[in-house]
Design an enzyme around this catalytic site. Sequence first.
Site, short mmCIF file in Angstrom:
data_model
loop_
_atom_site.label_atom_id
_atom_site.label_comp_id
_atom_site.label_asym_id
_atom_site.label_seq_id
_atom_site.Cartn_x
_atom_site.Cartn_y
_atom_site.Cartn_z
N GLU A 116 24.70 -61.82 4.28
CA GLU A 116 25.97 -61.10 4.21
C GLU A 116 27.02 -61.87 3.41
O GLU A 116 26.89 -63.07 3.17
CB GLU A 116 26.49 -60.77 5.61
CG GLU A 116 26.82 -61.97 6.46
CD GLU A 116 27.11 -61.59 7.93
OE1 GLU A 116 26.69 -60.53 8.39
OE2 GLU A 116 27.77 -62.40 8.60
N GLN B 31 26.73 -66.56 15.83
CA GLN B 31 25.51 -65.83 15.53
C GLN B 31 24.83 -66.36 14.29
O GLN B 31 25.39 -67.14 13.53
CB GLN B 31 25.83 -64.35 15.32
CG GLN B 31 26.86 -64.12 14.21
CD GLN B 31 27.28 -62.66 14.10
OE1 GLN B 31 26.92 -61.99 13.16
NE2 GLN B 31 28.03 -62.18 15.09
N LYS C 204 19.26 -60.06 7.01
CA LYS C 204 20.64 -59.59 6.86
C LYS C 204 21.53 -60.67 6.25
O LYS C 204 22.41 -61.21 6.92
CB LYS C 204 21.17 -59.15 8.23
CG LYS C 204 22.50 -58.41 8.16
CD LYS C 204 23.12 -58.36 9.56
CE LYS C 204 24.52 -57.83 9.54
NZ LYS C 204 25.42 -58.55 10.42
N LYS D 228 27.75 -60.07 25.04
CA LYS D 228 26.47 -59.40 24.74
C LYS D 228 25.29 -60.31 25.02
O LYS D 228 25.44 -61.47 25.36
CB LYS D 228 26.45 -58.98 23.27
CG LYS D 228 27.44 -57.86 22.95
CD LYS D 228 27.26 -57.43 21.50
CE LYS D 228 28.34 -56.44 21.09
NZ LYS D 228 28.36 -56.22 19.66
N ARG E 150 22.56 -63.90 18.89
CA ARG E 150 23.84 -64.41 19.39
C ARG E 150 23.63 -65.54 20.38
O ARG E 150 22.65 -65.55 21.12
CB ARG E 150 24.62 -63.30 20.10
CG ARG E 150 25.01 -62.15 19.21
CD ARG E 150 25.82 -61.12 19.97
NE ARG E 150 26.24 -60.04 19.08
CZ ARG E 150 25.49 -58.97 18.81
NH1 ARG E 150 24.32 -58.84 19.37
NH2 ARG E 150 25.94 -58.05 17.98
N SER F 208 30.99 -63.20 18.13
CA SER F 208 30.04 -64.15 18.69
C SER F 208 29.55 -65.16 17.65
O SER F 208 29.52 -64.88 16.45
CB SER F 208 28.84 -63.39 19.25
OG SER F 208 28.31 -62.54 18.28
N HIS G 35 21.60 -64.70 11.41
CA HIS G 35 20.74 -63.55 11.12
C HIS G 35 19.40 -64.07 10.63
O HIS G 35 19.35 -64.98 9.81
CB HIS G 35 21.39 -62.66 10.06
CG HIS G 35 22.80 -62.30 10.43
ND1 HIS G 35 23.09 -61.51 11.50
CD2 HIS G 35 23.99 -62.65 9.89
CE1 HIS G 35 24.41 -61.38 11.61
NE2 HIS G 35 24.98 -62.07 10.65
N HIS H 189 27.32 -68.81 12.29
CA HIS H 189 28.70 -68.47 11.90
C HIS H 189 29.36 -67.63 12.97
O HIS H 189 28.71 -67.03 13.81
CB HIS H 189 28.72 -67.73 10.56
CG HIS H 189 27.91 -66.46 10.55
ND1 HIS H 189 26.55 -66.46 10.41
CD2 HIS H 189 28.27 -65.17 10.67
CE1 HIS H 189 26.10 -65.22 10.44
NE2 HIS H 189 27.13 -64.40 10.61
ZN ZN Z 1 27.07 -62.23 10.71
#
Ligand code: ZN
Length: 435
Positions: free
Chosen positions: A154, A127, A152, A317, A311, A125, A129, A292
Amino acid sequence: MEMQQPKQRQRSVQRLRCSVMNYDWGKKGRDSVVGRLCASNSHSEIDLEKPYAEMWMGTHDSGPSFLIDQDLNNNNSTTTGSSPSLRDWVSNNPKDMLGHKVVQKWGSSDLPFLFKVQSVAKALSIQAHPDKELAKALHKSMPDIYKDDNYKPEMALALTYFQALCGFITLEELKKVIGNVPEIVELVGSEIENQVLRTTKEDGEDKVKSVIRLIFTQLMSTNKEIITAVTTKLKSRLQTESQVRQLTEKEQLVLQLEKQYPNDVGVISAFFLNYVKLNPGEALCLGANEPHAYISGDCIECMATSDNVVRAGLTPKHRDIKTLCSMLTYKQGLPEILRGVAVNPHVTRYIPPFEEFEVDRFHLPHGESTEFPAVPGPSIFVVTFGKGTICTSNGDHAIIQGDVLFAPAHTEISITSASELHIYRAGVNSTFLAS
Ligand code: ZN
């Protein structure tokens, strides 16, 4: 819960059995690096029909790792019902396991990082964070959807050729897109179109960001029927034009996404984002509030221990378009690609701008050795290819593809290869540990 920990095991390296996520976007069967690693990690057969999307290594509740209760040199033992989770193991003796500094900063029950292997067959998806503050607020107001109160950040480090959408394109690129993709104008209307076309860099960063925010929010908020009609039109136009001209990479990607997620607003929003391609050994860092979507390939992923995802497209979802559009930074331009720094001839280190983690890549030809010095934080090692031996003061441990090991803080390790050997290590950011 008080647990029995024989003294000699406390500071030694521990083998882990890790959780696998069979999300439907994962690569199937033997094609999946995750599938191959998980099969050898758990001594089970690969189901050729099943998608293997992610292997989780760490202490997160949604995908815990367990200690394998066995002699480290005996590969045939499996976990028993009584094996402690890594989380229980660590929290029973946090200062020895995590190190003083880590406990002080992040508490005594979780590793600060979550380590994953990811195999992507079909786009994830679109998304972003949340940052720390927003993560807390979302968790408070919608705890069922936003299960963590942590941020989060990453990093994705490519194991195979890896493709992603990440961050917004520049204003100049966006103007070209608007000129070339009439379907976007149809969706957002000519007034917004003109606002974008009239804006220039000279209007200042805030103005540019607000205009990108305006057009992106308008697109993402369009109702489903209109999106369906417009994506259908876009698809047939591109198919017709592909007969007479070479489609751009982005147009080809859009057609690919449309096949995977028909009538999804995420298909059109791909035009707004940078199309990033990583070769093996290259990494992408994603801070809070950056949009992203991973598209395909296998990677090592590391993040702060959290599972908070907002998302907005390319997903069956829950979507939270309002939160997503309001949280994004609307920063533009290509993201930085990390190529790592050589620690020694066999080890490359990837240091993201986040305190929680870093990743080391060990690539040893047959018959070589390398040392990993003691550091004041915990590490997780995953063997992605080959075989060899990990030696610590507590003994030698044979390792093979699929093995995952936890090393407590202050563990000195040396690694010897018995074939070409690839290992990845996640640990707390050494810049933080040294500060
Ligand atoms: Zn991610």
